[in-house]
Scaffold this motif. Structure first.
Motif, PDB file in Angstrom:
ATOM      1  N   ARG A   6       0.854  -1.130  -0.081  1.00 45.99           N
ATOM      2  CA  ARG A   6       0.079  -0.028   0.091  1.00 45.99           C
ATOM      3  C   ARG A   6       1.032   1.195  -0.075  1.00 45.99           C
ATOM      4  NH1 ARG A   6      -3.722  -2.993   3.545  1.00 45.99           N
ATOM      5  NH2 ARG A   6      -5.871  -3.149   2.520  1.00 45.99           N
ATOM      6  N   LYS A   7       1.982   1.128   0.716  1.00 50.10           N
ATOM      7  CA  LYS A   7       2.876   2.376   0.937  1.00 50.10           C
ATOM      8  C   LYS A   7       3.382   2.756  -0.679  1.00 50.10           C
ATOM      9  CE  LYS A   7       4.080   1.892   5.676  1.00 50.10           C
ATOM     10  NZ  LYS A   7       5.109   1.441   6.695  1.00 50.10           N
ATOM     11  N   ALA A   8       3.875   1.497  -1.074  1.00 51.66           N
ATOM     12  CA  ALA A   8       4.717   1.646  -2.547  1.00 51.66           C
ATOM     13  C   ALA A   8       3.525   2.350  -3.460  1.00 51.66           C
ATOM     14  CB  ALA A   8       4.931   0.404  -2.994  1.00 51.66           C
ATOM     15  N   ALA A   9       2.368   1.793  -3.531  1.00 53.84           N
ATOM     16  CA  ALA A   9       1.130   2.359  -4.367  1.00 53.84           C
ATOM     17  C   ALA A   9       0.772   3.716  -4.056  1.00 53.84           C
ATOM     18  CB  ALA A   9       0.037   1.493  -4.313  1.00 53.84           C
ATOM     19  N   LYS A  10       0.944   4.290  -3.003  1.00 49.94           N
ATOM     20  CA  LYS A  10       0.425   5.558  -2.345  1.00 49.94           C
ATOM     21  C   LYS A  10       1.787   6.675  -2.807  1.00 49.94           C
ATOM     22  CE  LYS A  10      -1.058   8.321   1.349  1.00 49.94           C
ATOM     23  NZ  LYS A  10      -1.331   8.538   2.769  1.00 49.94           N
ATOM     24  N   LEU A  11       2.844   6.001  -2.472  1.00 48.99           N
ATOM     25  CA  LEU A  11       4.151   6.909  -2.860  1.00 48.99           C
ATOM     26  C   LEU A  11       4.732   7.011  -4.531  1.00 48.99           C
ATOM     27  CD1 LEU A  11       6.641   5.492  -0.278  1.00 48.99           C
ATOM     28  CD2 LEU A  11       5.844   7.866  -0.400  1.00 48.99           C
ATOM     29  N   ALA A  12       4.045   6.028  -5.282  1.00 45.94           N
ATOM     30  CA  ALA A  12       4.272   6.095  -6.713  1.00 45.94           C
ATOM     31  C   ALA A  12       2.924   5.452  -7.414  1.00 45.94           C
ATOM     32  CB  ALA A  12       5.398   5.166  -7.273  1.00 45.94           C
ATOM     33  N   PRO A  13       1.967   6.449  -7.349  1.00 52.24           N
ATOM     34  CA  PRO A  13       0.473   6.161  -7.955  1.00 52.24           C
ATOM     35  C   PRO A  13       0.646   5.813  -9.452  1.00 52.24           C
ATOM     36  CG  PRO A  13       0.686   8.148  -7.400  1.00 52.24           C
ATOM     37  CD  PRO A  13       1.859   7.733  -6.870  1.00 52.24           C
ATOM     38  N   GLY A  14       1.707   6.266 -10.103  1.00 51.29           N
ATOM     39  CA  GLY A  14       1.871   6.130 -11.347  1.00 51.29           C
ATOM     40  C   GLY A  14       2.301   4.930 -11.926  1.00 51.29           C
ATOM     41  N   VAL A  15       2.893   4.013 -11.038  1.00 48.51           N
ATOM     42  CA  VAL A  15       3.627   2.636 -11.344  1.00 48.51           C
ATOM     43  C   VAL A  15       2.749   1.719 -11.350  1.00 48.51           C
ATOM     44  CG1 VAL A  15       5.369   1.171 -10.946  1.00 48.51           C
ATOM     45  CG2 VAL A  15       5.665   3.688 -10.266  1.00 48.51           C
ATOM     46  N   PHE A  16       2.367   0.876 -12.632  1.00 46.15           N
ATOM     47  CA  PHE A  16       1.539  -0.009 -12.859  1.00 46.15           C
ATOM     48  C   PHE A  16       1.684  -1.333 -11.905  1.00 46.15           C
ATOM     49  CE2 PHE A  16       0.620  -4.152 -14.899  1.00 46.15           C
ATOM     50  CZ  PHE A  16      -0.763  -4.201 -15.192  1.00 46.15           C
ATOM     51  N   GLU A  17       2.947  -1.625 -11.919  1.00 47.11           N
ATOM     52  CA  GLU A  17       3.119  -2.869 -11.402  1.00 47.11           C
ATOM     53  C   GLU A  17       2.830  -2.696  -9.884  1.00 47.11           C
ATOM     54  OE1 GLU A  17       7.164  -5.879 -10.635  1.00 47.11           O
ATOM     55  OE2 GLU A  17       7.322  -3.770 -11.361  1.00 47.11           O
ATOM     56  N   TYR A  18       2.914  -1.563  -9.222  1.00 44.26           N
ATOM     57  CA  TYR A  18       2.650  -1.483  -7.733  1.00 44.26           C
ATOM     58  C   TYR A  18       1.149  -1.549  -7.533  1.00 44.26           C
ATOM     59  CZ  TYR A  18       7.250   0.714  -7.280  1.00 44.26           C
ATOM     60  OH  TYR A  18       8.837   0.794  -7.342  1.00 44.26           O
ATOM     61  N   GLN A  19       0.522  -1.016  -8.460  1.00 41.16           N
ATOM     62  CA  GLN A  19      -1.240  -0.838  -8.310  1.00 41.16           C
ATOM     63  C   GLN A  19      -1.620  -2.568  -8.403  1.00 41.16           C
ATOM     64  OE1 GLN A  19      -2.619   1.491  -7.153  1.00 41.16           O
ATOM     65  NE2 GLN A  19      -0.954   3.162  -7.345  1.00 41.16           N
ATOM     66  N   TYR A  20      -1.085  -3.266  -9.887  1.00 35.76           N
ATOM     67  CA  TYR A  20      -1.255  -4.404 -10.097  1.00 35.76           C
ATOM     68  C   TYR A  20      -1.141  -5.414  -8.884  1.00 35.76           C
ATOM     69  CZ  TYR A  20      -1.817  -8.743 -12.139  1.00 35.76           C
ATOM     70  OH  TYR A  20      -2.006 -10.146 -12.338  1.00 35.76           O
ATOM     71  N   LYS A  21       0.088  -5.648  -8.434  1.00 32.57           N
ATOM     72  CA  LYS A  21       0.513  -6.322  -7.180  1.00 32.57           C
ATOM     73  C   LYS A  21      -0.162  -6.005  -5.998  1.00 32.57           C
ATOM     74  CE  LYS A  21       3.130  -9.376  -5.294  1.00 32.57           C
ATOM     75  NZ  LYS A  21       3.226 -10.595  -5.854  1.00 32.57           N
ATOM     76  N   LEU A  22      -0.836  -4.894  -5.800  1.00 36.08           N
ATOM     77  CA  LEU A  22      -1.380  -4.813  -4.779  1.00 36.08           C
ATOM     78  C   LEU A  22      -2.881  -5.171  -4.689  1.00 36.08           C
ATOM     79  CD1 LEU A  22      -2.131  -3.140  -1.968  1.00 36.08           C
ATOM     80  CD2 LEU A  22      -2.549  -1.177  -3.278  1.00 36.08           C
ATOM     81  N   GLY A  23      -3.587  -5.124  -6.025  1.00 38.37           N
ATOM     82  CA  GLY A  23      -4.724  -5.601  -6.187  1.00 38.37           C
ATOM     83  C   GLY A  23      -4.678  -7.103  -6.297  1.00 38.37           C
ATOM     84  N   SER A  24      -3.531  -7.651  -6.656  1.00 39.24           N
ATOM     85  CA  SER A  24      -3.522  -9.014  -6.734  1.00 39.24           C
ATOM     86  C   SER A  24      -3.527  -9.691  -5.375  1.00 39.24           C
ATOM     87  CB  SER A  24      -2.111  -9.591  -7.456  1.00 39.24           C
ATOM     88  OG  SER A  24      -2.244 -10.996  -7.504  1.00 39.24           O
ATOM     89  N   ALA A  25      -2.471  -8.933  -4.403  1.00 38.81           N
ATOM     90  CA  ALA A  25      -2.555  -9.461  -2.913  1.00 38.81           C
ATOM     91  C   ALA A  25      -3.727  -9.118  -2.284  1.00 38.81           C
ATOM     92  CB  ALA A  25      -1.453  -8.548  -2.252  1.00 38.81           C
ATOM     93  N   LEU A  26      -4.716  -8.247  -2.356  1.00 36.71           N
ATOM     94  CA  LEU A  26      -5.644  -7.853  -1.742  1.00 36.71           C
ATOM     95  C   LEU A  26      -6.879  -8.812  -2.267  1.00 36.71           C
ATOM     96  CD1 LEU A  26      -5.768  -4.080  -2.004  1.00 36.71           C
ATOM     97  CD2 LEU A  26      -5.918  -5.489   0.108  1.00 36.71           C
ATOM     98  N   GLU A  27      -6.927  -9.470  -3.625  1.00 39.34           N
ATOM     99  CA  GLU A  27      -7.744 -10.302  -4.107  1.00 39.34           C
ATOM    100  C   GLU A  27      -7.581 -11.623  -3.315  1.00 39.34           C
ATOM    101  OE1 GLU A  27      -9.401 -12.278  -8.177  1.00 39.34           O
ATOM    102  OE2 GLU A  27      -7.820 -10.863  -8.103  1.00 39.34           O
ATOM    103  N   THR A  28      -6.255 -12.068  -3.124  1.00 44.86           N
ATOM    104  CA  THR A  28      -5.805 -13.238  -2.549  1.00 44.86           C
ATOM    105  C   THR A  28      -6.447 -13.300  -1.207  1.00 44.86           C
ATOM    106  OG1 THR A  28      -3.610 -13.637  -4.189  1.00 44.86           O
ATOM    107  CG2 THR A  28      -3.880 -14.724  -1.954  1.00 44.86           C
ATOM    108  N   LYS A  29      -6.190 -12.201  -0.576  1.00 42.03           N
ATOM    109  CA  LYS A  29      -6.629 -11.890   0.822  1.00 42.03           C
ATOM    110  C   LYS A  29      -8.129 -11.934   1.035  1.00 42.03           C
ATOM    111  CE  LYS A  29      -6.183  -9.242   5.133  1.00 42.03           C
ATOM    112  NZ  LYS A  29      -5.738  -8.023   5.817  1.00 42.03           N
ATOM    113  N   GLY A  30      -8.879 -11.899   0.066  1.00 39.31           N
ATOM    114  CA  GLY A  30     -10.327 -11.904   0.065  1.00 39.31           C
ATOM    115  C   GLY A  30     -10.862 -10.432   0.055  1.00 39.31           C
TER     116      GLY A  30
END
Length: 372
Positions: free
Chosen positions: A99-123
């Motif tokens: 979450r910190k990475a995605a907030k610090l660099a909102p324009g980096v695709f990989e950070y947003q995608y990885k966060l989404g994938s991790a959140l989906e895995t968690k439910g």
């Protein structure tokens, strides 16, 4: 001769990795770890290369944490730290770093995608959908991601938005299977059986061997009380995919509603032979066995349903009914109390969901479900 910096040692190690010299790379990384001065970028680079070389996670984690200590705003280090923590099954701290990475660099695709994938895995599907939505903005041509985003929107009861996203894919890929499946699923979620049927027939015209599409078409037809064609579609799904436990389950529901209890028992047992952890099938089998007079068999199935899914109130209530028939007044009261408590918790969760501006409800198929 001037000593090499940590960054130079790390760059040299990366080159050796590309050449297949793992031991040489490790020696250079050891030198990099000792070199001074060091920066957040070099510490992050060292940690990343150690992770690539599959060294003990603690070594890479130490470098990522040092990078963050040197520069708390260095997004890459937060991202890499989060990714390794997730691999190490430390999902709480891992998600916090992602979450910190995605907030610090909102324009980096990989950070947003990885966060989404991790959140989906968690439910956490709501948050996952939001992260995927940000990722889609960054890479609008990524249809695979857009389909996943659409599915999560639908799964979190945002059907209209999900359909809009799927149609963006269909605009240039008219036969995209995932997009058509998602649109059909959205119509099933909202009870629009006519549009769901039309969507699945469109899909099957191009993909007649799609077991999932036949299954979903069967559900749409069942919603319209077209039972004979619904059963035919479910049977076709099973013929195409004999391991399709949900199709057996849904056939069993139709048999149960028709009063064909032996047929319902047969279909539920078939589903459970494929998936012994299918809690809903255990629950439904318990209901049918109760109605046929096999109270002990029903209790065994209902207790297994509770073991597998202790948060569903229905099995407790059916157990309460059975124990009442058997004369166990105290056991019956305890079972009903447990069911009422869980129902209250479920209602409270739904109210919380509605307060957040959503419609709530379950996302998982099959939509032909046992009574609650």
């Amino acid at each position: 001769m001037q000593a090499q910096t940590a960054a130079q040692w790390a760059a040299q190690a990366e080159q050796l990795i590309r050449q297949g010299d793992q031991q040489g790379a490790l020696r250079d990384l050891a030198q990099a770890a000792k070199a001074h001065p060091q920066s957040a970028a070099s510490e992050d680079h060292i940690g990343f290369l150690l992770a690539v070389l599959h060294q003990p996670a603690d070594e890479a984690l130490a470098h990522f944490r040092k990078a963050i200590a040197l520069d708390p705003s260095y997004a890459a280090a937060h991202f890499h730290l989060g990714a390794v923590l997730m691999i190490e099954k430390q999902s709480g701290p891992g998600l916090a770093e992602l979450r910190k990475a995605a907030k610090l660099a909102p324009g980096v695709f990989e950070y947003q995608y990885k966060l989404g994938s991790a959140l989906e895995t968690k439910g956490d599907l709501d948050a996952a959908a939001a992260a995927y939505g940000r990722a889609v903005v960054l890479k609008p041509a990524n249809d695979k991601l857009r389909n996943r985003y659409a599915y999560l929107l639908i799964a979190t009861r945002q059907a209209r938005r999900g359909i809009e996203e799927s149609r963006k894919v269909l605009a240039h890929q008219p036969s995209n299977v995932a997009a058509l499946m998602d649109i059909g699923y959205a119509y099933l979620q909202t009870g629009d059986s006519d549009r769901a049927e039309k969507t699945y027939r469109r899909l099957l015209a191009a993909n007649p061997k799609s077991a999932a599409a036949h299954y979903d078409l069967g559900l749409a037809l069942k919603m319209k009380d077209a039972l004979a064609p619904a059963k035919a579609e479910l049977q076709t799904a099973i013929r195409l995919d004999p391991s399709f436990a949900e199709a057996y389950y849904s056939l069993g529901i139709i048999d149960w509603q028709d009063g064909n209890f032996p047929g319902a028992v047969k279909q539920m047992r078939a589903a459970l032979r494929i998936n012994q952890k299918y809690a809903q099938a255990h629950y439904m089998l318990g209901i049918v066995l109760k109605q046929t007079g096999d109270l002990d068999g029903a209790l065994a199935q209902l207790k297994e349903a509770i073991r597998l899914d202790p948060a569903t109130p229905g099995p407790y209530n059916t157990i309460g009914e059975i124990l009442s028939i058997q004369g166990d007044k105290q056991g019956s009261q305890e079972a009903f109390a447990a069911g009422a408590r869980l129902k209250h918790q479920a209602d409270a969760q739904l109210a919380h969901t509605l307060d957040r501006g959503m419609r709530g409800g379950e996302m998982l198929k099959p939509v032909i479900s046992a009574p609650q």
